[in-house]
Design an enzyme around this catalytic site. Structure first.
Site, PDB file in Angstrom:
ATOM      1  N   ARG A  14      45.031  74.317  66.572  1.00 16.42           N
ATOM      2  CA  ARG A  14      45.966  75.383  66.936  1.00 16.42           C
ATOM      3  C   ARG A  14      45.190  76.604  67.421  1.00 16.42           C
ATOM      4  O   ARG A  14      43.990  76.722  67.189  1.00 16.42           O
ATOM      5  CB  ARG A  14      46.850  75.745  65.741  1.00 16.42           C
ATOM      6  CG  ARG A  14      47.897  74.698  65.406  1.00 16.42           C
ATOM      7  CD  ARG A  14      48.672  75.052  64.150  1.00 16.42           C
ATOM      8  NE  ARG A  14      47.849  74.932  62.944  1.00 16.42           N
ATOM      9  CZ  ARG A  14      48.276  75.220  61.714  1.00 16.42           C
ATOM     10  NH1 ARG A  14      49.515  75.666  61.532  1.00 16.42           N
ATOM     11  NH2 ARG A  14      47.480  75.071  60.679  1.00 16.42           N
ATOM     12  N   LYS A  67      44.595  79.876  61.032  1.00  7.59           N
ATOM     13  CA  LYS A  67      44.204  79.587  59.658  1.00  7.59           C
ATOM     14  C   LYS A  67      43.406  80.734  59.052  1.00  7.59           C
ATOM     15  O   LYS A  67      42.874  81.589  59.751  1.00  7.59           O
ATOM     16  CB  LYS A  67      43.385  78.298  59.597  1.00  7.59           C
ATOM     17  CG  LYS A  67      44.213  77.037  59.763  1.00  7.59           C
ATOM     18  CD  LYS A  67      45.408  76.974  58.816  1.00  7.59           C
ATOM     19  CE  LYS A  67      45.016  76.819  57.369  1.00  7.59           C
ATOM     20  NZ  LYS A  67      46.212  76.868  56.459  1.00  7.59           N
ATOM     21  N   TYR A 105      47.425  83.451  58.882  1.00  7.54           N
ATOM     22  CA  TYR A 105      47.727  82.927  57.552  1.00  7.54           C
ATOM     23  C   TYR A 105      46.531  83.188  56.654  1.00  7.54           C
ATOM     24  O   TYR A 105      45.381  83.006  57.065  1.00  7.54           O
ATOM     25  CB  TYR A 105      47.999  81.417  57.599  1.00  7.54           C
ATOM     26  CG  TYR A 105      49.318  81.041  58.238  1.00  7.54           C
ATOM     27  CD1 TYR A 105      50.526  81.421  57.658  1.00  7.54           C
ATOM     28  CD2 TYR A 105      49.356  80.305  59.414  1.00  7.54           C
ATOM     29  CE1 TYR A 105      51.738  81.079  58.234  1.00  7.54           C
ATOM     30  CE2 TYR A 105      50.561  79.952  60.001  1.00  7.54           C
ATOM     31  CZ  TYR A 105      51.756  80.343  59.406  1.00  7.54           C
ATOM     32  OH  TYR A 105      52.948  80.003  59.978  1.00  7.54           O
ATOM     33  N   HIS A 113      46.918  82.875  52.585  1.00 10.20           N
ATOM     34  CA  HIS A 113      47.051  82.062  51.361  1.00 10.20           C
ATOM     35  C   HIS A 113      45.978  82.448  50.343  1.00 10.20           C
ATOM     36  O   HIS A 113      45.165  81.630  49.911  1.00 10.20           O
ATOM     37  CB  HIS A 113      46.963  80.568  51.692  1.00 10.20           C
ATOM     38  CG  HIS A 113      47.999  80.106  52.673  1.00 10.20           C
ATOM     39  ND1 HIS A 113      49.346  80.069  52.377  1.00 10.20           N
ATOM     40  CD2 HIS A 113      47.888  79.666  53.953  1.00 10.20           C
ATOM     41  CE1 HIS A 113      50.017  79.610  53.425  1.00 10.20           C
ATOM     42  NE2 HIS A 113      49.163  79.380  54.398  1.00 10.20           N
ATOM     43  N   GLU A 163      52.239  84.574  56.068  1.00 14.08           N
ATOM     44  CA  GLU A 163      53.126  83.909  55.109  1.00 14.08           C
ATOM     45  C   GLU A 163      53.901  84.859  54.210  1.00 14.08           C
ATOM     46  O   GLU A 163      54.816  84.431  53.493  1.00 14.08           O
ATOM     47  CB  GLU A 163      52.352  82.902  54.246  1.00 14.08           C
ATOM     48  CG  GLU A 163      51.423  83.506  53.208  1.00 14.08           C
ATOM     49  CD  GLU A 163      50.020  83.775  53.730  1.00 14.08           C
ATOM     50  OE1 GLU A 163      49.125  84.055  52.920  1.00 14.08           O
ATOM     51  OE2 GLU A 163      49.810  83.702  54.970  1.00 14.08           O
ATOM     52  N   ASP A 166      48.492  74.628  50.294  1.00 16.07           N
ATOM     53  CA  ASP A 166      47.943  75.898  50.776  1.00 16.07           C
ATOM     54  C   ASP A 166      47.989  76.975  49.698  1.00 16.07           C
ATOM     55  O   ASP A 166      47.180  77.911  49.700  1.00 16.07           O
ATOM     56  CB  ASP A 166      48.708  76.395  52.003  1.00 16.07           C
ATOM     57  CG  ASP A 166      48.137  75.843  53.303  1.00 16.07           C
ATOM     58  OD1 ASP A 166      46.950  75.513  53.324  1.00 16.07           O
ATOM     59  OD2 ASP A 166      48.890  75.732  54.286  1.00 16.07           O
TER      60      ASP A 166
END
Length: 372
Positions: free
Chosen positions: A15, A75, A94, A96, A118, A270
């Site tokens: 991605r 990510k 993101y 996490h 998120e 995640d």
């Protein structure tokens, strides 16, 4: 603003933070976009496509991080990436952080301004930047689970939907949110027997009204989880506590008692995973077997369908990216409390309570951090 888009370096992650259309939109608003060479090649987007949209192409991530005011990724930053962040630089991706103290420490030490996709919210109480990837992960979980049920993958040797005269597999989905609902849709489409377990009675009513007799809905208790998990052929873990570590709903003892060759797919990995026996895997080695149960715990599931995921994610992130660039991070977040909810780390301070609690570090309210 100078916006940097580095190439993702997580294992089998193809991605990319911005598509050419997103780049063109940012350029239209007067911003400069720097894209690392080959960032989109894995999903069929060439450097020439980015250049045609107005981006400048650079060979290395170091150049991108050095020049950009804001880094837009997909990510969470890997160790070599968070070491390139500098004080006051914006990171929009993101994160996490709750199950990842090492990354959290790296971001805190960098002095960067880390905004997590998120935990950005919307007026309806949803998570608009998590939703598209939850949709993808939910649908993928059934594909992955069906494959893992095959005997050659260590599974029971079952076809998810069965055939005439042979029972279909029993699929249990823990959590009736976005990913759980998409998993249920896919599983029902393959004619499996599907049960969704959730704590939210209102959500169970909605699912029952939407799917009727095709779907079995069950209120979540320890007894209900144990009964249905032990009878399942495929269990999907789709629980979410925004920004926090996922609750461990299935104990190791429960896994020991499951049928040999049954499958667990942990979408929540995640955030640390919702099965006690879960640990993160990659697309290169997606499964492992513990107590005769196949575990699929890929931490970047949507990366497996990277082209679909990239375009779906960009549709959701672009308005926020533009707001941060157009107004500057401080004004953009002060103007929009839903974007402010995404602020996890601010110049050495932890500004998201669930993350601070999970990591046992001091918490500073985001609005106070920005004002101070």
């Amino acid at each position: 603003m100078r916006i940097g888009v580095p190439k993702e370096i997580k294992v089998h992650e193809y991605r990319v933070g911005m598509t050419p259309a997103a780049v063109r939109e940012a350029e239209h608003h007067g911003h400069q976009v720097y894209v690392q060479k080959g960032a989109g090649v894995g999903i069929g987007i060439s450097d020439e496509d980015y250049q045609a949209a107005g981006a400048s192409i650079f060979d290395t991530a170091e150049e991108i991080f050095q020049m950009a005011d804001m880094i837009v990724k997909v990510k969470e930053p890997q160790p070599q990436e968070w070491k390139m962040l500098r004080e006051g630089q914006i990171l929009f991706t993101y994160l996490h952080l709750a199950p990842d103290p090492e990354q959290a420490r790296g971001l805190l030490e960098s002095g960067a301004i880390a905004i997590a996709y998120e935990t950005v919210t919307d007026a309806r109480g949803g998570l608009p930047l998590l939703t598209p990837m939850s949709e993808v992960a939910g649908r993928m979980s059934i594909q992955a689970g069906a494959h893992a049920l095959e005997k050659t993958q260590g599974g029971r040797g079952m076809l998810l939907g069965g055939v005439p005269g042979v029972p279909a597999a029993k699929v249990v989905i823990l959590g009736g949110g976005v990913s759980g609902t998409n998993a249920a849709r896919m599983a029902m489409g393959l004619e499996a027997h599907v049960t969704v377990i959730d704590l939210n009675l209102h959500r169970l009513h909605e699912l029952d009204f939407q799917f009727g007799a095709m779907l079995n809905t069950v209120y979540s208790t320890v007894d209900a989880i144990e009964e249905h998990v032990l009878g399942a052929d495929l269990v999907i873990g789709a629980v979410l506590v925004p920004g926090a570590a996922a609750p461990k709903l299935v104990s190791e003892d429960m896994v020991r008692k499951m049928k040999a060759g049954s499958v667990l797919v942990d979408i929540a990995i995640d955030q640390g995973g919702c099965f006690e026996t879960s640990h993160a895997t990659t697309h290169a080695e997606p499964t492992y077997v513990m107590h005769d149960v196949v575990h699929y715990c890929v931490a970047n599931m949507p990366g497996g369908v990277a082209r679909t995921s990239t375009f779906a994610l960009n549709n959701a992130t672009l308005p926020f990216t533009l707001a941060l660039a157009n107004k500057g991070y401080k004004q953009a977040m002060l103007d929009n409390p839903h974007l402010m909810a995404g602020l996890n780390v601010y110049r050495g301070q932890t500004t998201y309570k669930a993350v601070a609690d999970a990591l046992s570090v001091p918490y500073v309210e985001a609005a106070k951090a920005l004002a101070g």
